[in-house]
Design a protein around this motif. Structure first.
Motif, PDB file in Angstrom:
ATOM      1  N   ALA A 102      -1.105 -63.041  65.074  1.00  0.00           N
ATOM      2  CA  ALA A 102      -1.232 -64.211  65.947  1.00  0.00           C
ATOM      3  C   ALA A 102       0.132 -64.676  66.445  1.00  0.00           C
ATOM      4  O   ALA A 102       0.285 -65.065  67.617  1.00  0.00           O
ATOM      5  N   GLU A 103       1.173 -64.639  65.574  1.00  0.00           N
ATOM      6  CA  GLU A 103       2.514 -65.033  65.999  1.00  0.00           C
ATOM      7  C   GLU A 103       3.046 -64.072  67.063  1.00  0.00           C
ATOM      8  O   GLU A 103       3.668 -64.488  68.045  1.00  0.00           O
ATOM      9  N   TRP A 104       2.792 -62.764  66.867  1.00  0.00           N
ATOM     10  CA  TRP A 104       3.277 -61.779  67.843  1.00  0.00           C
ATOM     11  C   TRP A 104       2.587 -61.990  69.200  1.00  0.00           C
ATOM     12  O   TRP A 104       3.216 -61.814  70.244  1.00  0.00           O
ATOM     13  N   LYS A 105       1.314 -62.308  69.156  1.00  0.00           N
ATOM     14  CA  LYS A 105       0.599 -62.555  70.409  1.00  0.00           C
ATOM     15  C   LYS A 105       1.217 -63.756  71.129  1.00  0.00           C
ATOM     16  O   LYS A 105       1.385 -63.735  72.350  1.00  0.00           O
ATOM     17  N   ALA A 106       1.534 -64.798  70.349  1.00  0.00           N
ATOM     18  CA  ALA A 106       2.132 -65.982  70.961  1.00  0.00           C
ATOM     19  C   ALA A 106       3.492 -65.658  71.567  1.00  0.00           C
ATOM     20  O   ALA A 106       3.887 -66.230  72.582  1.00  0.00           O
ATOM     21  N   LEU A 107       4.244 -64.729  70.943  1.00  0.00           N
ATOM     22  CA  LEU A 107       5.561 -64.344  71.453  1.00  0.00           C
ATOM     23  C   LEU A 107       5.466 -63.339  72.598  1.00  0.00           C
ATOM     24  O   LEU A 107       6.476 -63.029  73.231  1.00  0.00           O
ATOM     25  N   ASN A 112      -1.013 -55.052  70.642  1.00  0.00           N
ATOM     26  CA  ASN A 112      -2.394 -55.450  70.914  1.00  0.00           C
ATOM     27  C   ASN A 112      -3.356 -55.137  69.787  1.00  0.00           C
ATOM     28  O   ASN A 112      -4.526 -55.484  69.879  1.00  0.00           O
ATOM     29  N   LYS A 113      -2.892 -54.460  68.745  1.00  0.00           N
ATOM     30  CA  LYS A 113      -3.842 -54.060  67.691  1.00  0.00           C
ATOM     31  C   LYS A 113      -3.102 -53.862  66.384  1.00  0.00           C
ATOM     32  O   LYS A 113      -1.945 -53.412  66.369  1.00  0.00           O
ATOM     33  N   ILE A 114      -3.769 -54.226  65.302  1.00  0.00           N
ATOM     34  CA  ILE A 114      -3.274 -53.888  63.968  1.00  0.00           C
ATOM     35  C   ILE A 114      -4.366 -53.087  63.269  1.00  0.00           C
ATOM     36  O   ILE A 114      -5.555 -53.300  63.498  1.00  0.00           O
ATOM     37  N   SER A 115      -3.948 -52.152  62.435  1.00  0.00           N
ATOM     38  CA  SER A 115      -4.920 -51.354  61.681  1.00  0.00           C
ATOM     39  C   SER A 115      -4.603 -51.462  60.201  1.00  0.00           C
ATOM     40  O   SER A 115      -3.452 -51.665  59.823  1.00  0.00           O
ATOM     41  N   ALA A 149       9.058 -59.916  59.659  1.00  0.00           N
ATOM     42  CA  ALA A 149      10.161 -60.655  60.254  1.00  0.00           C
ATOM     43  C   ALA A 149      11.021 -59.782  61.167  1.00  0.00           C
ATOM     44  O   ALA A 149      11.682 -60.272  62.072  1.00  0.00           O
ATOM     45  N   ALA A 150      11.008 -58.463  60.931  1.00  0.00           N
ATOM     46  CA  ALA A 150      11.851 -57.563  61.724  1.00  0.00           C
ATOM     47  C   ALA A 150      11.167 -57.102  63.002  1.00  0.00           C
ATOM     48  O   ALA A 150      11.814 -56.480  63.859  1.00  0.00           O
ATOM     49  N   ILE A 151       9.863 -57.357  63.142  1.00  0.00           N
ATOM     50  CA  ILE A 151       9.123 -56.829  64.291  1.00  0.00           C
ATOM     51  C   ILE A 151       9.633 -57.391  65.618  1.00  0.00           C
ATOM     52  O   ILE A 151       9.874 -56.627  66.561  1.00  0.00           O
ATOM     53  N   PRO A 152       9.802 -58.723  65.805  1.00  0.00           N
ATOM     54  CA  PRO A 152      10.249 -59.225  67.118  1.00  0.00           C
ATOM     55  C   PRO A 152      11.566 -58.611  67.580  1.00  0.00           C
ATOM     56  O   PRO A 152      11.709 -58.220  68.734  1.00  0.00           O
TER      57      PRO A 152
END
Length: 862
Positions: free
Chosen positions: A669-674, A679-682, A831-834
């Motif tokens: 949800a945080e990534w979507k907001a950013l 678009n998908k997690i598995s 935390a490292a994804i963005p």
């Protein structure tokens, strides 16, 4: 037209030649028209023109067109049959606006005019019968509807016209009695009365007499009549006088007969049931009551009144007044709760009768709403005073008996203590074993001998017991006891300690080769056993523990042998294992790890890491795979191989999965907001979790957006025969918009049929298949085939284990959809994804794996 000789002509064209005749036709109430040889209307009087609404013949079409198309065929026949005195024809004429009207038409061939002049070819005389005809048609339609209604209602019509001697019976009247339409009806009463049930003769005769004499202008009565096939049918006859003769007596009576057999049978069943219920209530002394909850009005039957000791019908407050003071509040509260919740309920209380006697009452009541919408309570009470007194006496007797039985129980325990053998196999039981091993340990400590315990558990015993029954299981246990007894030496001891478990105790200074003994046990247990024509095969797993000298602890020996048995069963069964210091150390470590796992769950130290997934064509990030990690307080971030097996033994894998999934949904949800474009997690789903009946409920409680989450199922899972729980869970996933992926594809035995049946969204090719593609043409061909299969089934294909730039290029060229592996990205924390997405360094790193790996390490370190 030829003129017959000797004929006279009537001048019909010119009014001045026959003024009196013309005047007569114009004033005639009959319509008149003259038709020439071409079918034109050349002359018509006012009576003919009026129904057409025409002012003159100029407003009329040719005669044939003036006739309705429905009757033109009749017209041609009528014109060919022009004879004096012919019957007029009913025809419909059509007006200019298309409306139609009925007439009676006569066609006349006129005589010829003198002097050779041509007169009309045809004269038509009409009578306007439109209103009469329409009334007749409407009457026929009404009669048809009435007859159909009676037939549909199952009512047979009868009509007795005594004046004309006409007796009419409808088709349905006959059908009720099983008669055909052509069957004759006997008109004589004495003949017909023979078909009436003998018990109804007098009743039927009296009703018929009252009808025919006019004493009863309308009558309704029921009787039984014999059907044509021999059974009796109940008929309800309704009759009414419709006409009277000059003498004032009925001259015509008509009515309907209805088959009421089913209704009569239902009434009889209801009456029978009511009689049985009344008898049952009377025998059981059960009283019945009913309360109008809107008005408070209550109704009691006689048994209720007698039970409560009232002399007359009680008033509406009588029940509460009769309650024992100590029970009143509780009983009233019970009723109030049930009425508020609109449910059935039971109640127990005491009452104080008018004569002061206390009685125990038990009751049940049901809430319902009647047809008028009034809430009511209906129930029953019965006097259980004698039962209560009997129970009180029994309770006192029980207390006395228990006091007397304590001494007997002590004696029984002493007797059971002496029963040291298993009743089925004849082997010593656990109690005997405990005594024996204690004594053997004492001797071994004194003599310095070795004491060994072999803990034996039968393999596949449960399957035999479940499939062939307990008798077969008992036979296998007896066979196993015989095998162990046969292998027992002079100083050995064998016991059955419960179920399919045995203990073989070996003692003595010389001792036996325990490995050889264990192998002999395993080998002997493998031999087939015949039971009632069935060949039964089972095996045995053996755990061995031994001690010698003064350190012998018999209880610990049993525990160690049990632990060794556990390892033997985990390593494949039908084998033996010795207890070692490594097992003990591993047990300690596992115990410590298990405690730490449970603490970690409480502290929510399990978290997701993510390995990005990329579009093979554009290298855009399209999703991430969620990987469980344990943030251990001292050992750091641990992968599943450090805790998964122990977590499975603890039965808490589902809990860890849920924690990880919940956190990953929050991260997503945080990534979507950013706006990161992920678009998908598995996430992986274990077989045990798929078999969890609470999985669907657990998923419904999460905020899962459709098509944003996919669950990865191992190929070996979905190939198994799915039971009902698994199928229901898979269906619920799809309803929630969760996609299904097949993980590690190619390592199991998937078939195209299996893929079609499961219809996954994605296939993930196992890394062991992907890794050789950069050096093996055959492997590239295999991967290409899998991709083609996925494309043909509209299944997206993901390649795992993409470790080099050549992997990226080859898999892209083969048409793979998604890439995942160290060549592009390693697993990283949320935390490292963005920062990882913002830097986009995987694009250049696709050509330099070492650089991207170094950068990912730096990113993780930050």
């Amino acid at each position: 037209m030829a003129k017959p000789s000797g004929s006279t002509s009537i001048p019909v064209r010119e009014a001045d030649r026959a003024p009196s005749h013309r005047h007569l036709l114009d004033r005639s109430g009959f319509g008149y028209a003259a038709i020439d040889g071409q079918g034109r209307i050349v002359e018509a009087n006012a009576a003919f023109l009026r129904p057409f609404g025409a002012a003159g013949i100029a407003d009329l079409p040719p005669f044939e067109e003036a006739v309705s198309p429905k009757d033109r065929a009749v017209l041609s026949v009528a014109r060919q049959s022009r004879l004096p005195g012919q019957t007029p024809w009913e025809l419909r004429f059509r007006r200019a606006d298309g409306s139609e009207f009925w007439v009676l038409a006569s066609f006349i061939e006129p005589p010829f005019l003198p002097g050779g002049e041509d007169g009309p070819a045809l004269i038509v005389q009409t009578v306007d019968v439109d209103e009469r005809k329409r009334n007749a048609l409407e009457l026929a339609e009404r009669e048809s509807r009435w007859n159909h209604a009676l037939e549909s209602a199952g009512q047979g019509v009868w009509d007795h016209d005594f004046t004309r001697g006409d007796l009419f019976y409808s088709r349905q009247w006959r059908a009720i009695r099983g008669l055909k339409p052509e069957d004759p009806i006997e008109p004589a009463l004495e003949s017909w009365i023979k078909t009436v049930h003998p018990d109804d003769h007098a009743h039927v005769r009296e009703q018929i007499r009252r009808q025919e004499t006019g004493e009863a202008p309308f009558s309704v009565f029921a009787y039984r009549e014999k059907h044509r096939d021999g059974h009796w049918v109940w008929i309800e006859s309704r009759g009414a006088v419709v006409e009277y003769g000059p003498d004032g007596k009925p001259s015509r009576i008509a009515g309907t007969d209805t088959d009421i057999t089913e209704r009569k049978e239902a009434e009889e069943r209801l009456a029978h049931m009511s009689r049985r219920l009344e008898l049952a209530l009377g025998i059981s002394n059960i009283g019945v009551f009913e309360v109008n909850l809107r008005t408070g009005e209550s109704k009691w039957d006689d048994r209720m009144i007698e039970m409560y000791g009232f002399a007359a019908t009680p008033d509406d407050d009588a029940w509460e007044a009769a309650l024992h003071p100590e029970d009143r509040a509780r009983a009233r509260e019970r009723v109030a709760q049930a009425v508020a919740q609109r449910r059935d309920f039971a109640n127990e209380f005491r009452i104080v009768r008018g004569d002061g006697e206390i009685r125990h009452i038990r009751g049940r009541a049901a809430y319902y709403v009647d047809l008028a919408g009034v809430p009511r309570l209906i129930g029953a009470n019965w006097d259980v005073t004698e039962d209560v007194r009997l129970q009180e006496e029994l309770q006192r007797a029980k207390v006395l008996a228990e006091a007397r039985n304590r001494e007997l129980e002590a004696a029984k325990e002493r007797i059971e203590y002496t029963a040291l053998h298993d009743h089925l196999t004849g082997l010593p039981n656990r109690r005997f074993l405990d005594e024996t091993i204690e004594a053997a340990a004492v001797r071994a400590r004194e003599n310095g001998d070795r004491l060994a315990v072999l803990h034996i558990d039968l393999d596949r015993f449960k399957e035999i017991n479940d499939t062939l029954g307990h008798l077969a299981g008992d036979r296998m246990l007896m066979h196993a006891a015989g095998v162990l007894n046969a292998l027992k030496g002079p100083s050995d001891f064998v016991a059955r300690i419960g179920g399919d478990e045995f203990v073989f105790l070996s003692q003595g200074s010389g001792g036996r080769n325990l490995a050889t003994l264990a192998e002999e046990i395993v080998e002997a247990m493998r031999k087939p056993v015949l039971f009632e024509g069935h060949v039964c095969r089972f095996g045995a797993s053996v755990g061995i523990a031994s001690q010698s000298g003064a350190t012998i602890d018999p209880r610990q020996l049993l525990v160690n042998a049990d632990l060794a048995l556990y390892r033997a069963k985990n390593r494949g069964r039908s084998r033996h294992e010795f207890f070692t210091s490594d097992i003990q150390a591993q047990i300690i470590v596992n115990k410590q790890t298990a405690d730490e796992i449970l603490t970690g769950i409480e502290q929510r130290r399990f978290l997701p890491w993510y390995q990005p997934q990329f579009c093979a064509r554009t290298l855009d990030i399209v999703g991430v795979e969620t990987l469980a990690r344990w943030d251990h307080p001292t050992r750091g971030i641990l992968a599943p191989d450090a805790f998964l097996k122990i977590a499975e033994d603890l039965g808490c894998v589902a809990t860890i999965d849920r924690i990880v999934l919940e956190r990953s949904l929050s991260d997503f949800a945080e990534w979507k907001a950013l706006g990161l474009g992920i678009n998908k997690i598995s996430a992986n789903v274990s077989s045990k979790r798929l078999h969890d009946p609470d999985l669907a409920r657990s998923l419904r409680s999460l905020d899962i957006q459709p098509k944003s989450v996919s669950f990865e199922l191992l190929e070996s899972i979905f190939l198994d025969d799915c039971d009902r729980v698994v199928l229901e869970n898979l269906a619920e996933m799809r309803r929630l918009g969760i996609d299904i992926e097949i993980d590690d594809f190619g390592t199991g035995h998937a078939s195209i049929v299996s893929l079609l049946k499961l219809s996954p969204r994605r296939l993930k090719i196992d890394r062991e298949i992907v890794k050789p593609v950069n050096r093996s043409p055959g492997q590239r061909k295999l991967v290409g085939t899998i991709i083609e299969i996925g494309r043909s089934l509209n299944i997206e294909v993901v390649a795992e284990g993409v470790e080099t730039p050549s992997h990226v290029a080859i898999l892209r060229d083969l048409g793979c959809d998604v890439l995942q592996g160290y060549a592009l990205a390693r697993p990283i924390p949320a935390a490292a994804i963005p920062d990882f997405v913002a830097r986009q360094e995987w694009r250049s790193a696709a050509g330099n794996v070492c650089d991207i790996q170094a950068e990912l390490r730096r990113s993780v370190a930050r």
